[in-house]
Design a protein around this motif. Structure first.
Motif, PDB file in Angstrom:
ATOM      1  N   LEU A  54      11.775  40.886 -31.374  1.00 16.66           N
ATOM      2  CA  LEU A  54      10.842  40.950 -30.247  1.00 16.66           C
ATOM      3  C   LEU A  54      11.051  39.780 -29.294  1.00 16.66           C
ATOM      4  CD1 LEU A  54       7.459  41.930 -31.957  1.00 16.66           C
ATOM      5  CD2 LEU A  54       8.837  43.331 -30.436  1.00 16.66           C
ATOM      6  N   ILE A  55      11.208  38.600 -29.873  1.00 19.86           N
ATOM      7  CA  ILE A  55      11.384  37.394 -29.050  1.00 19.86           C
ATOM      8  C   ILE A  55      12.720  37.430 -28.313  1.00 19.86           C
ATOM      9  CG2 ILE A  55      11.636  34.881 -29.117  1.00 19.86           C
ATOM     10  CD1 ILE A  55       9.640  35.007 -31.554  1.00 19.86           C
ATOM     11  N   VAL A  56      13.794  37.729 -29.038  1.00 18.40           N
ATOM     12  CA  VAL A  56      15.123  37.759 -28.435  1.00 18.40           C
ATOM     13  C   VAL A  56      15.234  38.902 -27.413  1.00 18.40           C
ATOM     14  CG1 VAL A  56      17.582  38.146 -28.911  1.00 18.40           C
ATOM     15  CG2 VAL A  56      16.256  36.630 -30.375  1.00 18.40           C
ATOM     16  N   GLY A  57      14.719  40.077 -27.758  1.00 21.79           N
ATOM     17  CA  GLY A  57      14.793  41.218 -26.850  1.00 21.79           C
ATOM     18  C   GLY A  57      14.017  40.981 -25.567  1.00 21.79           C
ATOM     19  N   GLY A  58      12.804  40.464 -25.685  1.00 18.73           N
ATOM     20  CA  GLY A  58      12.010  40.174 -24.488  1.00 18.73           C
ATOM     21  C   GLY A  58      12.636  39.091 -23.631  1.00 18.73           C
TER      22      GLY A  58
END
Length: 132
Positions: A54-58
């Motif tokens: 979630l963090i990397v994708g966002g």
């Protein structure tokens, strides 16, 4: 035409991700539950991987797709901590978060999730109406 493509792609990716997570773990996706599993469970590999994704994708989306958007202004760390604790308390009180109820609960026709999502949406609409 382009204005609906990003939300459509995002919705499809959310659906695909929740289906894959259910397939591999046997559990529904709810961010508060996954975060609790990542922090407190013995078997935390997949939940931790999900949170990192979630963090990397966002972050990747923000850097690659919308680099012209200004970074939000800095908020008070105390306000952020208090807000996070209130949201965490609310998710426990409501037996799940908006993502769990809205994405997975509605698809399972859970009465509790249908009511919770209706309350979330009503509250959001009222809040936008009052503040804008």
């Amino acid at each position: 035409m382009e204005t609906f493509l990003y939300p459509l792609a995002g919705g499809l990716l959310i659906g695909l991700t929740t289906a894959i997570y259910l397939l591999f773990t046997g559990k529904v996706v709810g961010i508060s539950g996954i975060l609790a599993q990542a922090l407190f469970s013995k078997d935390r590999f997949l939940p931790l991987l999900f949170v990192i994704g979630l963090i990397v994708g966002g972050s990747a989306y923000g850097i690659l797709v919308e680099p012209s958007q200004p970074f939000p202004e800095v908020r008070s760390p105390i306000l952020l901590i208090i807000s996070g604790l209130l949201v965490g308390y609310g998710t426990r009180l409501g037996s799940g978060c908006t993502s769990g109820h809205g994405v997975c609960g509605i698809s399972r026709l859970s009465p509790r999730s249908l009511i919770a999502t209706a309350i979330f949406m009503t509250t959001a609409i009222i809040t936008v109406f009052i503040t804008k």
